[in-house]
Design a protein around this motif. Structure first.
Motif, PDB file in Angstrom:
ATOM      1  N   MET A  49       5.525   0.231   4.884  1.00 12.33           N
ATOM      2  CA  MET A  49       5.234  -0.077   6.281  1.00 12.33           C
ATOM      3  C   MET A  49       4.435  -1.368   6.336  1.00 12.33           C
ATOM      4  O   MET A  49       3.875  -1.806   5.332  1.00 12.33           O
ATOM      5  CB  MET A  49       4.470   1.078   6.932  1.00 12.33           C
ATOM      6  N   GLN A  50       4.365  -1.949   7.522  1.00  6.29           N
ATOM      7  CA  GLN A  50       3.614  -3.181   7.717  1.00  6.29           C
ATOM      8  C   GLN A  50       2.269  -2.847   8.354  1.00  6.29           C
ATOM      9  O   GLN A  50       2.214  -2.151   9.364  1.00  6.29           O
ATOM     10  CB  GLN A  50       4.399  -4.135   8.610  1.00  6.29           C
ATOM     11  N   PHE A  51       1.187  -3.367   7.732  1.00  2.00           N
ATOM     12  CA  PHE A  51      -0.146  -3.195   8.313  1.00  2.00           C
ATOM     13  C   PHE A  51      -0.270  -4.175   9.471  1.00  2.00           C
ATOM     14  O   PHE A  51      -0.048  -5.367   9.324  1.00  2.00           O
ATOM     15  CB  PHE A  51      -1.230  -3.448   7.270  1.00  2.00           C
TER      16      PHE A  51
ATOM     17  N   PHE B 177      -0.216   0.910  11.596  1.00  2.00           N
ATOM     18  CA  PHE B 177       0.904   0.529  10.738  1.00  2.00           C
ATOM     19  C   PHE B 177       2.200   0.622  11.525  1.00  2.00           C
ATOM     20  O   PHE B 177       2.308   1.424  12.448  1.00  2.00           O
ATOM     21  CB  PHE B 177       0.994   1.457   9.518  1.00  2.00           C
ATOM     22  N   MET B 178       3.199  -0.179  11.101  1.00  2.00           N
ATOM     23  CA  MET B 178       4.495  -0.162  11.783  1.00  2.00           C
ATOM     24  C   MET B 178       5.603   0.051  10.754  1.00  2.00           C
ATOM     25  O   MET B 178       5.627  -0.590   9.701  1.00  2.00           O
ATOM     26  CB  MET B 178       4.746  -1.478  12.520  1.00  2.00           C
ATOM     27  N   ASP B 179       6.513   0.962  11.089  1.00  2.00           N
ATOM     28  CA  ASP B 179       7.702   1.187  10.285  1.00  2.00           C
ATOM     29  C   ASP B 179       8.637   0.008  10.557  1.00  2.00           C
ATOM     30  O   ASP B 179       9.029  -0.233  11.700  1.00  2.00           O
ATOM     31  CB  ASP B 179       8.364   2.504  10.700  1.00  2.00           C
TER      32      ASP B 179
ATOM     33  N   SER C  82       2.328   0.662   1.116  1.00  2.00           N
ATOM     34  CA  SER C  82       2.979   1.940   0.855  1.00  2.00           C
ATOM     35  C   SER C  82       2.179   3.058   1.537  1.00  2.00           C
ATOM     36  O   SER C  82       1.014   3.260   1.228  1.00  2.00           O
ATOM     37  CB  SER C  82       3.047   2.175  -0.654  1.00  2.00           C
ATOM     38  N   VAL C  83       2.823   3.772   2.480  1.00  2.00           N
ATOM     39  CA  VAL C  83       2.169   4.867   3.203  1.00  2.00           C
ATOM     40  C   VAL C  83       2.766   6.177   2.690  1.00  2.00           C
ATOM     41  O   VAL C  83       3.971   6.314   2.558  1.00  2.00           O
ATOM     42  CB  VAL C  83       2.379   4.733   4.724  1.00  2.00           C
ATOM     43  N   LEU C  84       1.896   7.133   2.393  1.00  2.00           N
ATOM     44  CA  LEU C  84       2.324   8.417   1.847  1.00  2.00           C
ATOM     45  C   LEU C  84       2.402   9.453   2.963  1.00  2.00           C
ATOM     46  O   LEU C  84       1.454   9.607   3.736  1.00  2.00           O
ATOM     47  CB  LEU C  84       1.328   8.871   0.774  1.00  2.00           C
ATOM     48  N   PHE C  85       3.541  10.144   3.031  1.00  2.00           N
ATOM     49  CA  PHE C  85       3.764  11.182   4.038  1.00  2.00           C
ATOM     50  C   PHE C  85       3.853  12.540   3.350  1.00  2.00           C
ATOM     51  O   PHE C  85       4.484  12.666   2.301  1.00  2.00           O
ATOM     52  CB  PHE C  85       5.075  10.927   4.803  1.00  2.00           C
TER      53      PHE C  85
END
Length: 188
Positions: free
Chosen positions: A71-73, A83-85, A113-116
């Protein structure tokens, strides 16, 4: 997939009672009497708390449903990080606690990198190496050529790292985000 005592190792992601953890320390113990066991320290992805647990033969833990997404910070609004996908342009917000130490390395527009966990954003990982601009550092003084000497430098994100004396304000440097250490000056 379920993990047994023999599968545990440092860095492994596991789930206990619905909470995802990363094993940060691991010790296999074989006492003189009795069965072997594993003593592990685990850090929660949800709140960052460290839990110490002993696993015996036959104990099982699950593999968590974790998905990493680039994702973009966008920005930090004082209360949360936005953050944006980049695929569907949806925005999510993570609290300061969820972002943790990674927040001091984030620059607007950076890919992160965003953790879901179960389709809910829970934490971020900063890139292992980032390039940041120095906005404040004491000036050099003539005669100090010792390469072992260091001085503090404030980066554009607000983080402070120790840098060699030849580094000046306005220079761009590479920083190891895991250790918080200066690597080298970026050639411009």
């Amino acid at each position: 997939m379920a993990y047994g005592m023999g599968d545990l190792k440092k860095g492994l992601k596991i789930e206990l009672e619905g909470v995802p953890y990363r094993i940060v320390e691991y010790q296999h113990v074989k006492p003189g009497k009795g069965a072997a066991f594993v003593r592990a320290k685990m850090k929660s992805f949800l709140d960052g708390k460290v839990l110490e647990k002993t696993f015996h033969a036959g104990d099982k833990c699950d593999e968590p449903h974790l998905v990493e997404k680039q994702m973009q910070f966008l920005y930090h609004d004082g209360d949360s990080f936005q953050f944006m996908d980049t695929e569907n342009y949806e925005q999510i917000a993570l609290t300061d606690e969820q972002v943790g130490d990674a927040g001091k390395w984030l620059v607007d527009g950076m890919s992160i990198s965003v953790l879901f966990h179960n389709h809910k954003a829970i934490s971020v990982d900063a890139p292992p190496v980032v390039q940041l601009k120095i906005i404040e550092t004491p000036p050099n003084f003539k005669g100090d050529t010792s390469s072992a000497s260091k001085k503090p430098a404030t980066l554009e994100t607000g983080a402070v790292v120790q840098v060699p004396y030849h580094i000046l304000e306005g220079d761009i440097i590479k920083v190891n985000t895991e250790l918080g250490e200066y690597i080298e000056k970026v050639k411009q």
